[in-house]
Scaffold this motif. Structure first.
Motif, PDB file in Angstrom:
ATOM      1  N   ASP A 122       0.849  -1.185   0.000  1.00 18.45           N
ATOM      2  CA  ASP A 122       0.000   0.000   0.000  1.00 18.45           C
ATOM      3  C   ASP A 122       0.889   1.241   0.000  1.00 18.45           C
ATOM      4  O   ASP A 122       1.562   1.549   0.982  1.00 18.45           O
ATOM      5  N   VAL A 144      -6.589  -0.783  12.919  1.00 13.70           N
ATOM      6  CA  VAL A 144      -7.344   0.426  13.246  1.00 13.70           C
ATOM      7  C   VAL A 144      -7.783   0.328  14.705  1.00 13.70           C
ATOM      8  O   VAL A 144      -7.997  -0.773  15.223  1.00 13.70           O
ATOM      9  N   ARG A 289     -17.355   1.825  14.311  1.00 10.29           N
ATOM     10  CA  ARG A 289     -16.670   3.100  14.184  1.00 10.29           C
ATOM     11  C   ARG A 289     -16.665   3.810  15.538  1.00 10.29           C
ATOM     12  O   ARG A 289     -17.556   3.597  16.366  1.00 10.29           O
ATOM     13  N   LEU A 303      -5.385   4.445   9.718  1.00 10.88           N
ATOM     14  CA  LEU A 303      -4.634   3.189   9.597  1.00 10.88           C
ATOM     15  C   LEU A 303      -3.315   3.330  10.343  1.00 10.88           C
ATOM     16  O   LEU A 303      -2.536   4.245  10.066  1.00 10.88           O
ATOM     17  N   ILE A 346       0.137  -5.335   4.334  1.00  9.21           N
ATOM     18  CA  ILE A 346      -0.122  -4.220   3.422  1.00  9.21           C
ATOM     19  C   ILE A 346       0.248  -4.602   1.986  1.00  9.21           C
ATOM     20  O   ILE A 346       0.147  -3.782   1.082  1.00  9.21           O
ATOM     21  N   SER A 348      -1.020  -6.404  -1.033  1.00  9.09           N
ATOM     22  CA  SER A 348      -2.351  -6.828  -1.485  1.00  9.09           C
ATOM     23  C   SER A 348      -2.353  -8.273  -1.970  1.00  9.09           C
ATOM     24  O   SER A 348      -3.316  -9.015  -1.739  1.00  9.09           O
ATOM     25  N   ILE A 369     -12.084  -3.115   8.039  1.00  2.00           N
ATOM     26  CA  ILE A 369     -11.167  -2.114   7.492  1.00  2.00           C
ATOM     27  C   ILE A 369     -11.552  -1.755   6.067  1.00  2.00           C
ATOM     28  O   ILE A 369     -11.529  -0.570   5.680  1.00  2.00           O
ATOM     29  N   GLU A 370     -11.928  -2.770   5.271  1.00  2.00           N
ATOM     30  CA  GLU A 370     -12.329  -2.490   3.893  1.00  2.00           C
ATOM     31  C   GLU A 370     -13.598  -1.650   3.861  1.00  2.00           C
ATOM     32  O   GLU A 370     -13.751  -0.757   3.020  1.00  2.00           O
ATOM     33  N   GLN A 371     -14.501  -1.912   4.799  1.00  2.00           N
ATOM     34  CA  GLN A 371     -15.764  -1.187   4.856  1.00  2.00           C
ATOM     35  C   GLN A 371     -15.561   0.297   5.141  1.00  2.00           C
ATOM     36  O   GLN A 371     -16.252   1.149   4.580  1.00  2.00           O
ATOM     37  N   ARG A 373     -12.482   1.930   4.896  1.00  2.00           N
ATOM     38  CA  ARG A 373     -11.200   2.414   4.371  1.00  2.00           C
ATOM     39  C   ARG A 373     -11.308   3.824   3.805  1.00  2.00           C
ATOM     40  O   ARG A 373     -10.409   4.653   3.983  1.00  2.00           O
ATOM     41  N   LEU A 376     -10.807   6.516   6.419  1.00  2.00           N
ATOM     42  CA  LEU A 376      -9.592   6.499   7.232  1.00  2.00           C
ATOM     43  C   LEU A 376      -8.520   7.427   6.682  1.00  2.00           C
ATOM     44  O   LEU A 376      -8.371   7.581   5.471  1.00  2.00           O
ATOM     45  N   GLN A 378      -4.151   8.374   7.217  1.00  2.00           N
ATOM     46  CA  GLN A 378      -2.930   7.641   7.521  1.00  2.00           C
ATOM     47  C   GLN A 378      -2.321   8.139   8.824  1.00  2.00           C
ATOM     48  O   GLN A 378      -2.468   9.309   9.181  1.00  2.00           O
TER      49      GLN A 378
END
Length: 424
Positions: A122, A144, A289, A303, A346, A348, A369-371, A373, A376, A378
């Protein structure tokens, strides 16, 4: 248990003494192999996983002998700083984000730009973890900091999961107080964390501030007082235990947490702790969240690298050390052994390759995390001296929640001490 402040001070002193020299007893093993040393901290289970991944690397690289130097967390930085000062630094060193600027700023780390394959990593996470534009460290994985909900406690209280896209701090505290009342002494609505810099970082971001801003403390006294006000409100409404009991719970770690012992509905933890919390509680846990200041605002979540791989600038075998780091980051076999132990990969391609091996808890972390992302940001590499922040935050938060110090006085003194820590 040694404090982070003591470890940080020793690290500063030790790194200052560091001079040019060899990387200790690096060289060839008795059988002619190149020997590199690898330092890391953790639990017994992490040690076993690390030994497995070292064996896998050595099988693919029979000319390299990796010697693991394992330590528990409380003594890790003291031991590492001593080794660096004695020109005996391990070739590959594990660092967490608060120690990164300290070691990079004193020339202890090798710039890995172009020396390790980062094509499938990433790129935003990589860039966010640079120091002065150089890639001294590469994140092992990301987490997270989230709100956890224990469904078994919510069910007992007759409460539904909140809408975490819109819930606010006031709603969270009121709901927690309602749950405590329903528990009649059997369970609480929530527990809080008083020693983790991540929580005030998130809260400050919701108010348009940063914990660290251009080498100074960016959080204001008003934000600190508002943050501590949440704790005071939790205690006064019995949404959480009182300060004395919470200090005991926090000291007990994951195993003694209210979430882990099924005595609390909500609590804040890192996403890679879901597996352990699920195991010790035996209950269904859901990540949410973080609450917000208002329903339409941002949640301030980000993240965070679980930790970093670094290579000593004094290593006598940088090529072999870099090859080991490359293996840890990019080889699916390494990913299949370590899984989420050091955060979700990180890389992929590695993450895709190991998804089927992840536990249900880890799968939930990936999905969460994907939901979120897109919401978020850095993590920011903290300045030198940030290793002391956990201790500073803990002391002043405990003083305020215990009624030993006013929020006004604590905020003033906190800012003075925190700024001195990162400017020294």
């Amino acid at each position: 248990m040694r404090s982070l402040k003591a470890a940080a001070l020793l690290a500063v002193a030790a790194l200052t003494l560091t001079a040019c020299g060899s990387g200790g007893d690096g060289g060839e093993s008795a059988d002619g192999k190149v020997k590199i040393r690898f330092s890391y901290w953790g639990s017994d289970s992490r040690q076993k996983l690390t030994e497995q991944v070292i064996a896998a690397f050595e099988k693919k690289n029979p000319n390299i002998d990796v010697v693991g130097e394992f330590s528990d967390w409380p003594s890790y930085y003291e031991s590492l700083a001593t080794k660096v000062a004695a020109n005996d630094a391990p070739d590959v060193m594990t660092l967490e984000i608060r120690g990164l600027a300290e070691y990079a700023g004193r020339g202890a780390l090798l710039d890995l730009t172009g020396k390790v394959n980062t094509a499938d990593l990433d790129q935003e996470v990589l860039k966010a973890n640079q120091v002065d534009g150089k890639q001294y460290a590469i994140p092992t994985g990301v987490n997270v900091f989230a709100m956890y909900a224990n469904k078994s406690v919510l069910d007992k209280a007759g409460v539904e999961l909140p809408d975490d896209k819109t819930w606010t701090w006031d709603e969270y505290i009121k709901l927690s107080a309602k749950i405590t009342e329903a528990g009649k002494g059997e369970y609480y609505g929530t527990e809080y964390t008083s020693n983790n810099p991540t929580y005030p970082t998130i809260y400050a971001a919701q108010r348009g501030e940063k914990l660290y801003d251009n080498g100074k403390i960016g959080i204001t006294a008003d934000t600190l007082k508002a943050w501590w006000g949440n704790f005071t409100q939790m205690i006064e409404t019995k949404a959480s235990p009182d300060a004395a009991k919470m200090n005991e719970i926090i000291a007990g770690g994951v195993e003694q947490s209210l979430i882990g012992t099924n005595k609390g509905a909500f609590g804040m933890w890192w996403s890679n702790q879901l597996g352990t919390l699920s195991k010790v509680s035996g209950s269904e846990l859901t990540m949410l969240r973080m609450p917000k200041l208002d329903a339409s605002g941002g949640n301030g979540m980000f993240l965070q690298p679980a930790m970093h791989w670094t290579v000593s600038s004094k290593s006598e075998h940088p090529a072999e050390a870099q090859k080991f780091v490359d293996f840890l980051l990019n080889d699916p076999e390494a990913g299949g052994i370590l899984l989420s132990d050091r955060g979700l990969p990180i890389n992929s391609k590695v993450l895709e390759a190991i998804k089927g091996k992840l536990t249900p808890a880890d799968q939930q972390s990936v999905d969460f995390i994907e939901q979120i992302r897109g919401e978020l940001t850095q993590a920011i590499v903290p300045p030198k001296g940030a290793s002391q922040m956990e201790d500073i935050i803990k002391r002043y938060t405990e003083a305020v929640t215990a009624g030993q110090q006013s929020a006004d006085e604590a905020a003033t003194k906190f800012l003075e001490e925190a700024n001195a820590a990162i400017s020294g």
